[in-house]
Design a protein around this motif. Sequence first.
Motif, PDB file in Angstrom:
ATOM      1  N   THR A 106     -75.148 105.610   2.201  1.00 25.76           N
ATOM      2  CA  THR A 106     -74.490 106.884   1.908  1.00 25.76           C
ATOM      3  C   THR A 106     -73.789 106.802   0.567  1.00 25.76           C
ATOM      4  O   THR A 106     -73.065 105.839   0.287  1.00 25.76           O
ATOM      5  CB  THR A 106     -73.475 107.230   3.011  1.00 25.76           C
TER       6      THR A 106
ATOM      7  N   SER B 241     -71.095 103.955  -4.623  1.00 28.44           N
ATOM      8  CA  SER B 241     -71.655 103.216  -3.492  1.00 28.44           C
ATOM      9  C   SER B 241     -71.167 101.781  -3.559  1.00 28.44           C
ATOM     10  O   SER B 241     -71.263 101.139  -4.612  1.00 28.44           O
ATOM     11  CB  SER B 241     -73.187 103.249  -3.529  1.00 28.44           C
TER      12      SER B 241
ATOM     13  N   THR C 116     -71.115 108.663  -2.083  1.00 27.24           N
ATOM     14  CA  THR C 116     -70.030 109.638  -2.135  1.00 27.24           C
ATOM     15  C   THR C 116     -69.903 110.181  -3.548  1.00 27.24           C
ATOM     16  O   THR C 116     -70.271 109.504  -4.519  1.00 27.24           O
ATOM     17  CB  THR C 116     -68.699 109.011  -1.706  1.00 27.24           C
TER      18      THR C 116
ATOM     19  N   THR D  61     -77.282 111.035   1.286  1.00 26.16           N
ATOM     20  CA  THR D  61     -77.922 109.930   2.001  1.00 26.16           C
ATOM     21  C   THR D  61     -79.181 109.496   1.249  1.00 26.16           C
ATOM     22  O   THR D  61     -80.046 110.326   0.937  1.00 26.16           O
ATOM     23  CB  THR D  61     -78.299 110.351   3.430  1.00 26.16           C
TER      24      THR D  61
ATOM     25  N   THR E  14     -71.192 114.054   0.499  1.00 20.87           N
ATOM     26  CA  THR E  14     -71.895 112.780   0.617  1.00 20.87           C
ATOM     27  C   THR E  14     -73.398 113.042   0.532  1.00 20.87           C
ATOM     28  O   THR E  14     -73.876 114.124   0.872  1.00 20.87           O
ATOM     29  CB  THR E  14     -71.582 112.073   1.952  1.00 20.87           C
TER      30      THR E  14
END
Length: 760
Positions: A148, A94, A150, A159, A157
């Motif tokens: 989000t 992030s 990764t 959230t 992904t």
Amino acid sequence: MRAALRWAHSDLRAHRGEALFIVLATAGIVASLLLATALFGYATNPWQRVFTQSHGAHVWLHTARSADTGRLASLDGVESVTNAYPTEAATVSSRGTRASVELRGTPSRPTVGRPLLTSGRWLNAREPDGVVLESRLARALLAEPGDTLTLPGTTRTLTVVGIADSAEPRYRPGEQPGLVWAQPSAVRDPGGRVVGLRLTDPDDTGYAVQRAVTVLGAGAVGEVSTWQQTRAEAQGDNRLLGQVLGLFGLGALIAAGLAVHGAIGTRIRGHLRDISVLKAIGFTPGQVVRIFLLQHVAYAVLGAVAAVVLTQSLGARIPGRLGDAVGVWQGLPGHPVTLFAVPVGAVLFIGAVTGLAAWRAGRVPPVPVPRPAVPPAGRLMGVVRRALGLGLPPALVLGWHKVVTHRVRTLATVGRLALPLLLIVVAMSAWTTIDRFHSRPEELGLSAALTVRADSGLNDEDTRALLARERGVAAVYPGVEVAALVPGQTATIALRGLGTREDPYPYALAEGRHAAGPDEAVAGQGLLDLLGVRVGDWVRMTVGDQPQILHIVGRSIEPENAGRVISTSLDTLRENDPELRPTLYQLRLSPEADRDEVAKSLLSAGRGHLEVHAVTNPADGLSPLRAVVVGLICVLALIGLIELLTAIGGTIRESERDLLALKAIGLSPRQITAITVTATSCTALAAVVAGTAVGLPLARWLVNAQGRSSGLGTGVAAGPSPLLLLLFAAAAVAGAAALSALPASRAARRRLADTLSAVT
């Protein structure tokens, strides 16, 4: 009563400086004790609050997927068991920051070990990719609800829907993965499960872990974490800061009490005539005692109130951890009681030592006892007469004679003055030890500056070649670190294999020798204490269902995992598992290399396949201790100054009788002044020597004791350099001489009539 107040008022006007010093010293001492209390509360209560409110589990077990965790509920001493949550090891990214995490499939909000939401909301089945982050992990990733995440190397992904506090082990880069709660569908490749146990008696945690591992089978348990380990990690350096502040605060309180006791005793000797006059006009012994007692208790109360007001109003604004600690402490339930009890206790202690000295004032007879014309202690010793006959400066010889002849009084003064100086030496040793962590980390188990992990996109050969090409990297040590069960299966430790026999990792040893042969290892102090073994013993541990037997040949200084680490070479671990491959790489940098620049360059060269973390230095968390040490030294110097001024005043009063004789034998006012200055300097020098002689071994013992209790081990203490100690001694002696010069000069130039009135 009015007469007593008038006398106290006139005495205050005559001794304003002394009164101010007592007020300031009391304020500094009480402030130190309040800050120590705040840090203790900050170290313990936040974690305890989260554990209590979340109904935390006392034990967390990471098990294989096949383990029958349902049998744990029937164990004696187990109050409740959580669901067996599937887990998956992953790496998330992030805002350009990566972190190793444990994805935990949590279909509903747990009742045991329930995360406490600080922002956002809990998981919702309608959002299969929604996750809740543990708060420390969220801070490391700079993530907030709505961001989000990764997963490098994949197209997945996640959230962030919430952030929560947890009483489980916190995220530590390169050491402990962060905790991410997710829907079970988000855990696509579970490598195991985790289950929590809440016990009826937390003190039986070790026995409960042993029973649980026995029921499940040692091969089914990969890692165990207990509430004691987690609490100790959460307290961390805050507890050390609190201990340092508390220790020095109590030491300063004792020193201040002794200084006040000495000051009152000296003033009583100088006010014998005034006290006799007070009794002659009708003052009772009790009234005389109350005058001195209430006067100095009032000074202490004023200083304590000032400390409380300043701590309460400005404490939370102190930069860094101290300010955070005060802010948290002010919101705790016991804060008002502590805010009242600490200053009251300090004032009562000062009042107690004041009362002992004031009691002597109450025993002064109404009619002054005539002083002996020639006190026995005043006769010149043979060595003094011979020194004068040799032509040595009379001021130096007579000044030394004045110190030696009043042995009892001199020893008392040296003892009171040596205590704050001793604590200053201890404070300087603490500062030097912190500097050693920063300037020479390789001596304290921090030879590597960076830890690198590679994903499946890079094999071992490619990773080592990439790291070796990087400018600034002096050496690359491949290794692995796994959790191992200790004998008795009551806890897990870190089993580490670093370097090879041809290129061994440079461990910092405090005892024994390096591991060079087969099955040889070095261990941290925390592991030795946990297992009750010492250097030279053999230990057996279990990794999965594979036993590992190692011979401990040395004790290493281990800053990580509370010292519960046993380290050997990668070759030794491969003898048990030939297929073992490195999972991490420790990088030792060249002296001129910049750690942050090398890390950025490696991240760029790795093209998303590398995870780079700086090795944590324990001294980074002790940075606030520097400001604490400076403040404590100032408080202790103030207390020493009070005692020094008291000693100077007593020396000058006792010299009044000798003044006529010294003038009669032809000594000039400058020589008479030099006698007092020499006597004061000799007293200060003796106090410095005593304080340094006791302070250096005491500081080493205290630092090593703290290192041993934290698992770091002994051998980390560092004393001040000889040059610094020499400057400290010179400053103390020169300061004493400078302080005594002016009052001694004034006394030497007194009129003959004033001198006669003082001795009659």
